[in-house]
Design a protein around this motif. Sequence first.
Motif, PDB file in Angstrom:
ATOM      1  N   LEU A   1       0.843  -1.189   0.000  1.00 51.83           N
ATOM      2  CA  LEU A   1       0.000   0.000   0.000  1.00 51.83           C
ATOM      3  C   LEU A   1       0.880   1.241   0.000  1.00 51.83           C
ATOM      4  CD1 LEU A   1      -2.635  -1.026   2.705  1.00 51.83           C
ATOM      5  CD2 LEU A   1      -2.942  -1.074   0.224  1.00 51.83           C
ATOM      6  N   VAL A   2       0.506   2.224  -0.830  1.00 53.19           N
ATOM      7  CA  VAL A   2       1.203   3.508  -0.864  1.00 53.19           C
ATOM      8  C   VAL A   2       0.365   4.521  -0.090  1.00 53.19           C
ATOM      9  CG1 VAL A   2       2.121   5.360  -2.289  1.00 53.19           C
ATOM     10  CG2 VAL A   2       2.264   3.001  -3.088  1.00 53.19           C
ATOM     11  N   CYS A   3       0.919   5.041   0.993  1.00 57.00           N
ATOM     12  CA  CYS A   3       0.227   6.017   1.838  1.00 57.00           C
ATOM     13  C   CYS A   3       0.862   7.393   1.622  1.00 57.00           C
ATOM     14  CB  CYS A   3       0.339   5.628   3.307  1.00 57.00           C
ATOM     15  SG  CYS A   3      -0.292   3.974   3.678  1.00 57.00           S
ATOM     16  N   PRO A   4       0.058   8.430   1.388  1.00 57.02           N
ATOM     17  CA  PRO A   4       0.620   9.748   1.103  1.00 57.02           C
ATOM     18  C   PRO A   4       1.230  10.459   2.306  1.00 57.02           C
ATOM     19  CG  PRO A   4      -1.770   9.841   1.090  1.00 57.02           C
ATOM     20  CD  PRO A   4      -1.395   8.400   1.191  1.00 57.02           C
ATOM     21  N   SER A   5       1.011   9.937   3.513  1.00 54.20           N
ATOM     22  CA  SER A   5       1.573  10.584   4.701  1.00 54.20           C
ATOM     23  C   SER A   5       1.678   9.561   5.820  1.00 54.20           C
ATOM     24  CB  SER A   5       0.690  11.747   5.159  1.00 54.20           C
ATOM     25  OG  SER A   5      -0.566  11.270   5.616  1.00 54.20           O
ATOM     26  N   ALA A   6       2.486   9.907   6.833  1.00 51.14           N
ATOM     27  CA  ALA A   6       2.624   9.031   7.996  1.00 51.14           C
ATOM     28  C   ALA A   6       1.283   8.895   8.719  1.00 51.14           C
ATOM     29  CB  ALA A   6       3.688   9.580   8.936  1.00 51.14           C
ATOM     30  N   TYR A   7       0.512   9.972   8.761  1.00 53.17           N
ATOM     31  CA  TYR A   7      -0.816   9.909   9.386  1.00 53.17           C
ATOM     32  C   TYR A   7      -1.704   8.922   8.658  1.00 53.17           C
ATOM     33  CZ  TYR A   7      -5.649  11.173  10.360  1.00 53.17           C
ATOM     34  OH  TYR A   7      -6.985  11.118  10.670  1.00 53.17           O
TER      35      TYR A   7
ATOM     36  N   TYR B   1      -6.765  -0.880   9.232  1.00 56.29           N
ATOM     37  CA  TYR B   1      -7.587  -1.493   8.190  1.00 56.29           C
ATOM     38  C   TYR B   1      -7.088  -2.897   7.834  1.00 56.29           C
ATOM     39  CZ  TYR B   1      -9.922   2.935   6.851  1.00 56.29           C
ATOM     40  OH  TYR B   1     -10.675   4.089   6.816  1.00 56.29           O
ATOM     41  N   THR B   2      -5.763  -3.036   7.701  1.00 55.66           N
ATOM     42  CA  THR B   2      -5.195  -4.267   7.173  1.00 55.66           C
ATOM     43  C   THR B   2      -3.735  -4.372   7.591  1.00 55.66           C
ATOM     44  OG1 THR B   2      -4.694  -5.477   5.124  1.00 55.66           O
ATOM     45  CG2 THR B   2      -4.593  -3.077   5.020  1.00 55.66           C
ATOM     46  N   ASP B   3      -3.185  -5.591   7.495  1.00 57.56           N
ATOM     47  CA  ASP B   3      -1.775  -5.776   7.829  1.00 57.56           C
ATOM     48  C   ASP B   3      -0.891  -5.816   6.594  1.00 57.56           C
ATOM     49  OD1 ASP B   3      -2.513  -8.190   6.774  1.00 57.56           O
ATOM     50  OD2 ASP B   3      -1.987  -9.400   8.526  1.00 57.56           O
ATOM     51  N   VAL B   4      -1.406  -5.386   5.446  1.00 53.40           N
ATOM     52  CA  VAL B   4      -0.606  -5.291   4.227  1.00 53.40           C
ATOM     53  C   VAL B   4       0.530  -4.284   4.457  1.00 53.40           C
ATOM     54  CG1 VAL B   4      -0.622  -4.542   1.797  1.00 53.40           C
ATOM     55  CG2 VAL B   4      -2.513  -5.916   2.700  1.00 53.40           C
ATOM     56  N   PRO B   5       1.755  -4.598   4.012  1.00 56.58           N
ATOM     57  CA  PRO B   5       2.870  -3.654   4.188  1.00 56.58           C
ATOM     58  C   PRO B   5       2.581  -2.296   3.562  1.00 56.58           C
ATOM     59  CG  PRO B   5       3.686  -5.803   3.493  1.00 56.58           C
ATOM     60  CD  PRO B   5       2.188  -5.859   3.391  1.00 56.58           C
ATOM     61  N   THR B   6       2.984  -1.243   4.256  1.00 60.03           N
ATOM     62  CA  THR B   6       2.730   0.126   3.790  1.00 60.03           C
ATOM     63  C   THR B   6       4.039   0.861   3.547  1.00 60.03           C
ATOM     64  OG1 THR B   6       2.598   0.907   6.073  1.00 60.03           O
ATOM     65  CG2 THR B   6       0.519   0.308   4.995  1.00 60.03           C
ATOM     66  N   THR B   7       4.000   1.769   2.585  1.00 60.14           N
ATOM     67  CA  THR B   7       5.131   2.651   2.295  1.00 60.14           C
ATOM     68  C   THR B   7       4.598   4.076   2.191  1.00 60.14           C
ATOM     69  OG1 THR B   7       6.321   0.953   1.058  1.00 60.14           O
ATOM     70  CG2 THR B   7       6.954   3.238   0.651  1.00 60.14           C
ATOM     71  N   VAL B   8       5.231   5.010   2.872  1.00 58.38           N
ATOM     72  CA  VAL B   8       4.817   6.415   2.783  1.00 58.38           C
ATOM     73  C   VAL B   8       5.548   7.065   1.613  1.00 58.38           C
ATOM     74  CG1 VAL B   8       4.806   8.669   3.911  1.00 58.38           C
ATOM     75  CG2 VAL B   8       4.324   6.606   5.241  1.00 58.38           C
ATOM     76  N   ILE B   9       4.774   7.526   0.636  1.00 57.44           N
ATOM     77  CA  ILE B   9       5.314   8.281  -0.489  1.00 57.44           C
ATOM     78  C   ILE B   9       4.410   9.491  -0.683  1.00 57.44           C
ATOM     79  CG2 ILE B   9       5.996   8.300  -2.908  1.00 57.44           C
ATOM     80  CD1 ILE B   9       6.264   5.304  -2.843  1.00 57.44           C
TER      81      ILE B   9
END
Length: 341
Positions: A108-114, A122-130
Amino acid sequence: MKISHYFEFEDHVTGGIRESVAHQRKMLDRLDLRYTTEPTLDADVFHCNLMGPRSVWYARRARSRGVPVVAHTHVTAEDFGDSFRFTNTLAKPLKPYLERAYGLADALVCPSAYNRRLLETYTDVPTTVISNGVDREKLDGFESLETEYRDRYDLEPPTVFLVGHVIKRKGLETFVELARRLPEVDFAWFGPLDRSLKGRETTRLIEESPDNCTFTGYVEDIRGAYAAGDIFCFPTHEENEGIALLEAMTVGKPVLVRDIETFDWLEDGEDCLKVSTSESVSVSGSGSGSESGVDAFVSALERLEDPAVRRRLGSNAAERSEEFSLDAVANRYQSLYEAVI
């Protein structure tokens, strides 16, 4: 490497999500990565920007065929409410839907740390902040439009302004009430009105706003907004990142924000001013009501009457924004794609 870079409902979705997708594709071009905007499994990565039903359909099939899925988390239940008509009704069932949809991704690509902290519920899928990034080239030459846009909307400096869709979640009540409290100051909100999509309360706030509060509607050259505005006032209650905020910082405008978790990365008194307020709001239709905490915004705007304060904060904001340029962000996509492959 070939990317299926899919944006479901691309012909209908506007605002920050559309801008983010445009930024991503510019970055892919700069990286010289091959991509198609069509949904296809004939690719090394299936990257979806909006988890609508068609995206979910493709994501399921991608997983069954061993094609890694990357999903952007532009939409959360938390930021869906108080946006357009019916969004409050839809926000509650949206979360379980998104939990399942985002759960189909490999990353998952998250636009911010928040935003990432929200997605971890929501889920345990790995996230990356970009970060969504800021397209600095798009803003080049904005200064040349100052006179045209000030004259067009009859704005006198220092103008307090905001850019984006006019929706309640972004602090519409606060913005209107500030204009009412400061009748000698011009306020301008640049962005689509879409009245047919507004709820009754949003429409009332727009229609009953004071004379010094201008809602411009869609503007053909967004540079004009940043040319005509002097103080970027962003009293949003919920935000995943805020591209307009990054744009205002890039052009050196001082920014005033509500002190919410999304903006933890900003330093109060250095690259912005932050206002801590109660979330309790009550604004009467007669214009005599008040919003809890609006006095703090008034005090902050009074501090920004000083041109020296505006110059210092604007200069610091511009310097801070450099880390969000497309050039600074682009390599994170290449690293992510290589990792999931």
